[in-house]
Design a protein around this motif. Structure first.
Motif, PDB file in Angstrom:
ATOM      1  N   UNK A   1      93.239   1.689   9.063  1.00  0.00           N
ATOM      2  CA  UNK A   1      92.604   3.055   9.607  1.00  0.00           C
ATOM      3  C   UNK A   1      91.578   2.798  10.697  1.00  0.00           C
ATOM      4  N   UNK A   2      91.952   3.802  11.539  1.00  0.00           N
ATOM      5  CA  UNK A   2      91.109   3.709  12.772  1.00  0.00           C
ATOM      6  C   UNK A   2      90.734   4.982  13.412  1.00  0.00           C
ATOM      7  N   UNK A   3      89.686   5.192  14.184  1.00  0.00           N
ATOM      8  CA  UNK A   3      89.332   6.286  15.221  1.00  0.00           C
ATOM      9  C   UNK A   3      88.835   5.770  16.256  1.00  0.00           C
ATOM     10  N   UNK A   4      89.188   6.441  17.603  1.00  0.00           N
ATOM     11  CA  UNK A   4      88.807   6.118  18.692  1.00  0.00           C
ATOM     12  C   UNK A   4      88.183   7.151  19.409  1.00  0.00           C
ATOM     13  N   UNK A   5      87.242   7.082  20.433  1.00  0.00           N
ATOM     14  CA  UNK A   5      86.936   7.969  20.882  1.00  0.00           C
ATOM     15  C   UNK A   5      86.580   7.533  22.489  1.00  0.00           C
ATOM     16  N   UNK A   6      87.626   7.990  23.274  1.00  0.00           N
ATOM     17  CA  UNK A   6      87.324   7.618  24.624  1.00  0.00           C
ATOM     18  C   UNK A   6      86.524   8.495  25.639  1.00  0.00           C
ATOM     19  N   UNK A   7      86.005   8.125  26.840  1.00  0.00           N
ATOM     20  CA  UNK A   7      85.111   8.420  27.541  1.00  0.00           C
ATOM     21  C   UNK A   7      85.308   7.892  28.936  1.00  0.00           C
ATOM     22  N   UNK A   8      84.861   8.765  29.974  1.00  0.00           N
ATOM     23  CA  UNK A   8      85.000   8.587  31.243  1.00  0.00           C
ATOM     24  C   UNK A   8      86.253   9.118  31.763  1.00  0.00           C
TER      25      UNK A   8
ATOM     26  N   UNK B   1      79.698   4.957  18.646  1.00  0.00           N
ATOM     27  CA  UNK B   1      78.869   5.724  17.909  1.00  0.00           C
ATOM     28  C   UNK B   1      79.797   6.777  17.078  1.00  0.00           C
ATOM     29  N   UNK B   2      81.184   6.388  16.743  1.00  0.00           N
ATOM     30  CA  UNK B   2      81.929   7.007  15.670  1.00  0.00           C
ATOM     31  C   UNK B   2      81.286   6.402  14.345  1.00  0.00           C
ATOM     32  N   UNK B   3      81.422   7.139  13.271  1.00  0.00           N
ATOM     33  CA  UNK B   3      80.831   6.740  11.907  1.00  0.00           C
ATOM     34  C   UNK B   3      81.910   6.666  10.711  1.00  0.00           C
ATOM     35  N   UNK B   4      81.634   6.067   9.753  1.00  0.00           N
ATOM     36  CA  UNK B   4      82.457   6.122   8.711  1.00  0.00           C
ATOM     37  C   UNK B   4      81.133   6.187   7.453  1.00  0.00           C
TER      38      UNK B   4
ATOM     39  N   UNK C   1      85.287   9.397  11.549  1.00  0.00           N
ATOM     40  CA  UNK C   1      85.264  10.561  12.523  1.00  0.00           C
ATOM     41  C   UNK C   1      84.519  10.176  13.722  1.00  0.00           C
ATOM     42  N   UNK C   2      84.742  10.957  14.661  1.00  0.00           N
ATOM     43  CA  UNK C   2      84.113  10.594  16.214  1.00  0.00           C
ATOM     44  C   UNK C   2      83.067  11.488  16.036  1.00  0.00           C
ATOM     45  N   UNK C   3      81.902  11.251  17.209  1.00  0.00           N
ATOM     46  CA  UNK C   3      80.943  11.676  16.942  1.00  0.00           C
ATOM     47  C   UNK C   3      80.764  13.152  17.370  1.00  0.00           C
ATOM     48  N   UNK C   4      81.900  13.961  17.568  1.00  0.00           N
ATOM     49  CA  UNK C   4      81.870  15.323  17.914  1.00  0.00           C
ATOM     50  C   UNK C   4      81.651  15.885  16.420  1.00  0.00           C
ATOM     51  N   UNK C   5      82.318  15.190  15.405  1.00  0.00           N
ATOM     52  CA  UNK C   5      81.790  15.858  13.824  1.00  0.00           C
ATOM     53  C   UNK C   5      80.500  15.667  13.444  1.00  0.00           C
ATOM     54  N   UNK C   6      79.987  14.279  13.650  1.00  0.00           N
ATOM     55  CA  UNK C   6      78.758  13.921  13.259  1.00  0.00           C
ATOM     56  C   UNK C   6      77.405  14.526  13.988  1.00  0.00           C
TER      57      UNK C   6
END
Length: 473
Positions: free
Chosen positions: A97-104, A213-216, A313-318
């Protein structure tokens, strides 16, 4: 280019289960040859081209045998979050399983690239280790069956050997992933990047590697049979003393802006750019000389019957939901398949309530149920996942991934990640024109306020403004 390397990767192991323990040799590598059900990943190019056709791999809103996933675009532009659940990963009883949060400016492309390539690199390193062992020793799992089981009390070092094997696999795969991004011919990662939080579950063993800064979290029953939230990862942000110390030691700067005093950011030593709100990430090569690294934190945990589900989840949730709130929402979801969607919908409502003057961040959620079961849904629920949600994610006219898993956006005609001064001026003009075209889309909520400690954007300045006084290394 030079950089800083962190040698303080933490490893945490929970209490051991009461059942039998598989030896590190079998747990780490040899198990993959016993239950192999598909062709090997010997040709990474061919594999990447056919990822979307691999059974039991989902990366769009929906559900699998043991999990559900959901993502929703925020109000900052194209959805830069990516996610994946890959059941029967390498063997029948293994899940990735994986979650990846892009930026830029190109974060969405980086996140998708990492989502597709990182699991294959993990497989490659594990199989490479397997091949080396086959050349020097016999099969551990095809010999004496008594050797396949190790009693914890008789050999206290077995768990350490397992940790070492998987730690090395995660470290090497993350390193190779960042190296590939640096030299990618069509993807500019100079001021774009992605977080990553990845786990591999095999039986009762849980291996995790993560940056950013994504979290599990995990939901588990305590001694009173009450559901509690257990945070499995640490948000790797610049406000952590260890992270800030490394960055400052490498001449990077860490400070917060006046309008968001609780959001520590990473800045170049010679200019106030790019303002990255995380201490570790793939890409972001403008800061790799100054303390931002892609070395993952690693952990190995033994799951027990009290552990019920895991949420990535990505930081938008946390930013708007607590660990306890997330556990409560998933536990009380009417169906397991709807849990991820319910979390994202709740986060969207909280953004509007708590931060009405700020733009909602992208949200991505993976819910993995540890008992391996998924309930049955109605036809309406299935239809919701198959059509309506995919359309709602693109209400702003942003590009979608094609059915074959490839990006529909035109590839960037860039040959190198690091640009010369002349190339940088040209690229700035291109980005400036693109930003001007996007201004008509983002007409609301122009007056952002600080989010009282919540990161409103992951990178304030898309491209660093190189000054004439830039010190030479």
């Amino acid at each position: 280019m030079g950089g800083c390397v962190s040698t303080s990767n933490q490893s945490s192991c929970s209490s051991r289960s009461n059942g039998e323990r598989v030896s590190p040799e079998c747990l780490g590598i040899r198990m993959f040859t016993r239950k192999r059900i598909r062709k090997t990943f010997s040709d990474p190019v061919t594999t990447l081209q056919h990822l979307s056709s691999i059974p039991n791999r989902i990366f769009k809103n929906g559900k699998s045998r043991t999990s559900c996933i959901f993502t929703q675009q925020g109000r900052k532009g194209i959805n830069q979050d990516a996610m994946v659940v890959w059941e029967d990963f390498m063997a029948e009883d293994i899940t990735f399983c994986g979650v990846f949060d892009g930026h830029g400016p190109h974060g969405h492309l980086v996140a998708r690239k990492v989502r597709d390539a990182l699991p294959l690199k993990l497989v490659s390193f594990l199989q490479s280790f397997d091949s080396k062992r086959n050349g020097s020793s016999g099969s551990c799992c095809n010999g004496n069956p008594k050797l396949d089981v190790v009693e914890p009390d008789k050999d206290g070092g077995m768990e350490d050997k397992v940790d070492y094997l998987w730690r090395e696999a995660f470290l090497k795969s993350y390193k190779a992933m960042d190296k590939e991004l640096r030299s990618h011919p069509n993807l500019d990662c100079f001021c774009s990047g992605s977080t990553a939080i990845t786990l591999v579950k095999q039986g009762s063993n849980l291996f995790m590697g993560y940056i950013g800064d994504s979290r599990a979290i995990m939901a588990s029953k305590d001694c009173n049979d009450s559901m509690v939230a257990v945070q499995l990862t640490v948000d790797l942000k610049p406000d952590l003393p260890k992270e800030a110390e490394r960055i400052k030691r490498c001449k990077g700067r860490v400070f917060a802006l006046q309008d968001e005093p609780e959001v520590q950011r990473v800045w170049l030593p010679f200019d106030d750019a790019p303002g990255l709100a995380m201490a570790r990430a793939f890409g972001d090569f403008c800061l790799k000389e100054y303390g931002v690294i892609s070395v993952p934190e690693f952990s190995h945990r033994i799951l027990t019957d009290r552990d019920k589900f895991i949420v990535l989840a990505s930081d938008g949730v946390w930013d708007v939901l607590s660990n306890e709130e997330v556990v409560e929402m998933v536990s009380s979801a009417p169906t397991r398949a709807s849990a991820a969607r319910i979390l994202v919908d709740s986060a969207a409502r909280e953004w509007k309530t708590k931060y009405p003057t700020s733009k909602m961040d992208d949200c991505a959620v993976v819910c993995l149920f540890l008992d391996g079961k998924m309930d049955s849904e109605s036809d309406n629920e299935d239809q919701y996942f198959s059509s309506a949600t995919l359309q709602s994610n693109n209400h702003s006219g942003t590009a979608v991934e094609s059915d074959d898993g490839q990006n529909s956006e035109p590839s960037l005609q860039r040959n190198f990640t690091v640009r010369s001064a002349e190339e940088n001026d040209t690229f700035k003009r291109i980005v400036a024109e693109a930003e001007a075209n996007q201004e008509t889309v983002a007409t609301e909520d122009q007056n952002w306020l600080g989010l009282e400690g919540v990161t409103r954007v992951n990178s304030l300045v898309q491209l660093p403004r190189f000054s004439e006084e830039r010190p030479r290394p």
